[in-house]
Design a protein around this motif. Structure first.
Motif, PDB file in Angstrom:
ATOM      1  N   LEU A  96      46.757  34.530  37.093  1.00 52.95           N
ATOM      2  CA  LEU A  96      46.839  34.880  38.546  1.00 52.95           C
ATOM      3  C   LEU A  96      45.959  36.272  38.649  1.00 52.95           C
ATOM      4  N   LEU A  97      46.391  37.102  37.734  1.00 52.31           N
ATOM      5  CA  LEU A  97      45.728  38.384  37.769  1.00 52.31           C
ATOM      6  C   LEU A  97      44.117  38.142  37.599  1.00 52.31           C
ATOM      7  N   GLU A  98      43.846  37.456  36.614  1.00 53.91           N
ATOM      8  CA  GLU A  98      42.225  37.287  36.293  1.00 53.91           C
ATOM      9  C   GLU A  98      41.432  36.875  37.568  1.00 53.91           C
ATOM     10  N   ALA A  99      42.126  35.830  38.444  1.00 52.31           N
ATOM     11  CA  ALA A  99      41.610  35.351  39.582  1.00 52.31           C
ATOM     12  C   ALA A  99      41.638  36.436  40.586  1.00 52.31           C
ATOM     13  N   ALA A 100      42.567  37.376  40.750  1.00 50.72           N
ATOM     14  CA  ALA A 100      42.628  38.283  41.740  1.00 50.72           C
ATOM     15  C   ALA A 100      41.300  39.333  41.379  1.00 50.72           C
ATOM     16  N   VAL A 101      41.224  39.598  40.051  1.00 52.22           N
ATOM     17  CA  VAL A 101      40.173  40.537  39.652  1.00 52.22           C
ATOM     18  C   VAL A 101      38.723  40.025  40.036  1.00 52.22           C
ATOM     19  N   GLU A 102      38.685  38.571  39.635  1.00 54.53           N
ATOM     20  CA  GLU A 102      37.485  38.250  39.945  1.00 54.53           C
ATOM     21  C   GLU A 102      37.284  38.143  41.693  1.00 54.53           C
ATOM     22  N   HIS A 103      38.074  37.773  42.501  1.00 54.80           N
ATOM     23  CA  HIS A 103      37.997  37.844  43.983  1.00 54.80           C
ATOM     24  C   HIS A 103      37.773  38.909  44.540  1.00 54.80           C
ATOM     25  N   PHE A 104      38.545  40.230  44.110  1.00 49.89           N
ATOM     26  CA  PHE A 104      38.620  41.464  44.812  1.00 49.89           C
ATOM     27  C   PHE A 104      37.539  42.309  44.294  1.00 49.89           C
ATOM     28  N   GLY A 105      37.359  42.327  42.788  1.00 54.86           N
ATOM     29  CA  GLY A 105      36.510  43.243  42.157  1.00 54.86           C
ATOM     30  C   GLY A 105      36.992  44.386  41.945  1.00 54.86           C
ATOM     31  N   LYS A 106      36.298  45.552  41.696  1.00 54.31           N
ATOM     32  CA  LYS A 106      36.945  47.048  41.656  1.00 54.31           C
ATOM     33  C   LYS A 106      37.392  47.392  42.639  1.00 54.31           C
ATOM     34  N   ALA A 107      36.963  47.143  44.047  1.00 52.00           N
ATOM     35  CA  ALA A 107      37.507  47.631  45.201  1.00 52.00           C
ATOM     36  C   ALA A 107      38.938  47.353  45.495  1.00 52.00           C
ATOM     37  N   GLY A 108      39.318  46.330  45.068  1.00 55.87           N
ATOM     38  CA  GLY A 108      40.699  45.691  45.078  1.00 55.87           C
ATOM     39  C   GLY A 108      41.287  45.356  46.340  1.00 55.87           C
TER      40      GLY A 108
END
Length: 272
Positions: A96-108
């Motif tokens: 789930l976190l890997e997917a979120a990092v991919e979606h939001f990037g560093k900006a988050g």
């Protein structure tokens, strides 16, 4: 007895009772010594074997999970306190976190919602990833919320993480950029390993005859919880991708499935 010999004997005792007998023995010896496993391995030949070690091994041999014996579990970039009041965080949930990092990037994301927060694992890992974000964790268990609040305090995130008693998304009047959900999804008929069935909270595991009961409750709530351009990452069982997806598609949400590292369906990525 020297520590290497004690570890060999402990691993032999756990053989057939654990899939990782040597690792379990190392973690339990480190716990008995009050050090981490890395330090244990470096200093192994110079360390004593505390009397309590044998008792820890017997608890593991009887089926008690290592995380409940040691009281700790590493997850993503953080270490959490866990007790039998909460589900033990698993590597699969890091999908789930890997997917979120991919979606939001560093900006988050700016605002994060964690439904069924348990130990606070998903929320606190996300807040560690994005230091400018704040979040809310919701759980139906007071005991779980006590654990989650304690973890937030220990990790220095108490000012950014709020925890609230609640029933999934009911009564939440705000929208969040990232929603993380790891609901119960196991069928009542499923056969589980004795470590899980005998020790972890059944309320966090089982969800009716087909394992979909909580998805049916969450899906209608999700459109009112997602912010514009937001995303929900929802854990599923390996064989639930199609059936669980249909519940969210019926709410006019876009859904795609993400596999875990073993290639099994593990996470629904849901957007408005």
């Amino acid at each position: 007895m020297q520590a290497p010999d004690a570890l060999r004997q402990a691993a032999a005792r756990l053989s057939g009772k654990s899939d990782t007998p040597r690792l379990d023995a190392e973690l339990l010896l480190a716990c008995a010594l009050g050090i981490d496993r890395g330090e244990l391995l470096v200093k192994l030949h110079d360390l004593p074997v505390p009397d309590v070690f044998a008792g820890l091994i017997e608890r593991r041999a009887a089926g008690e999970p290592v995380a409940y014996i040691t009281g700790t579990r590493d997850f993503w970039t953080i270490s959490l306190h866990v007790t039998p009041a909460v589900l033990i965080p698993r590597p699969d949930s890091e999908t789930l976190l890997e997917a979120a990092v991919e979606h939001f990037g560093k900006a988050g994301p700016r605002r994060i919602l964690d439904l069924g927060t348990g130990s606070g694992a998903l929320l606190l890992a996300a807040l560690d990833e994005w230091r400018g974000a704040t979040g809310l964790g919701v759980d139906i268990s007071d005991a779980a919320l006590t654990i989650a609040r304690g973890n937030a305090e220990r990790l220095g995130m108490a000012e950014r993480a709020e925890f609230r008693l609640g029933d999934w998304g009911a009564g939440i009047g705000e929208r969040s950029d990232l929603i993380l959900i790891n609901p119960p999804y196991i069928s009542m008929q499923a056969m589980l390993p004795r470590d899980v069935a005998g020790h972890e909270p059944h309320g966090a595991l089982f969800a009716g005859s087909d394992g979909l009961d909580d998805y049916r409750r969450i899906a209608p709530q999700l459109p009112g919880l997602l912010a514009k351009n937001g995303m929900a990452a929802i854990e599923i069982g390996f064989d639930q991708g199609r059936a669980a997806s249909a519940l969210f598609v019926a709410e006019k949400l876009a859904v795609r499935c993400r596999p875990d590292l073993a290639g099994r369906d593990r996470c629904l990525l849901v957007t408005a």
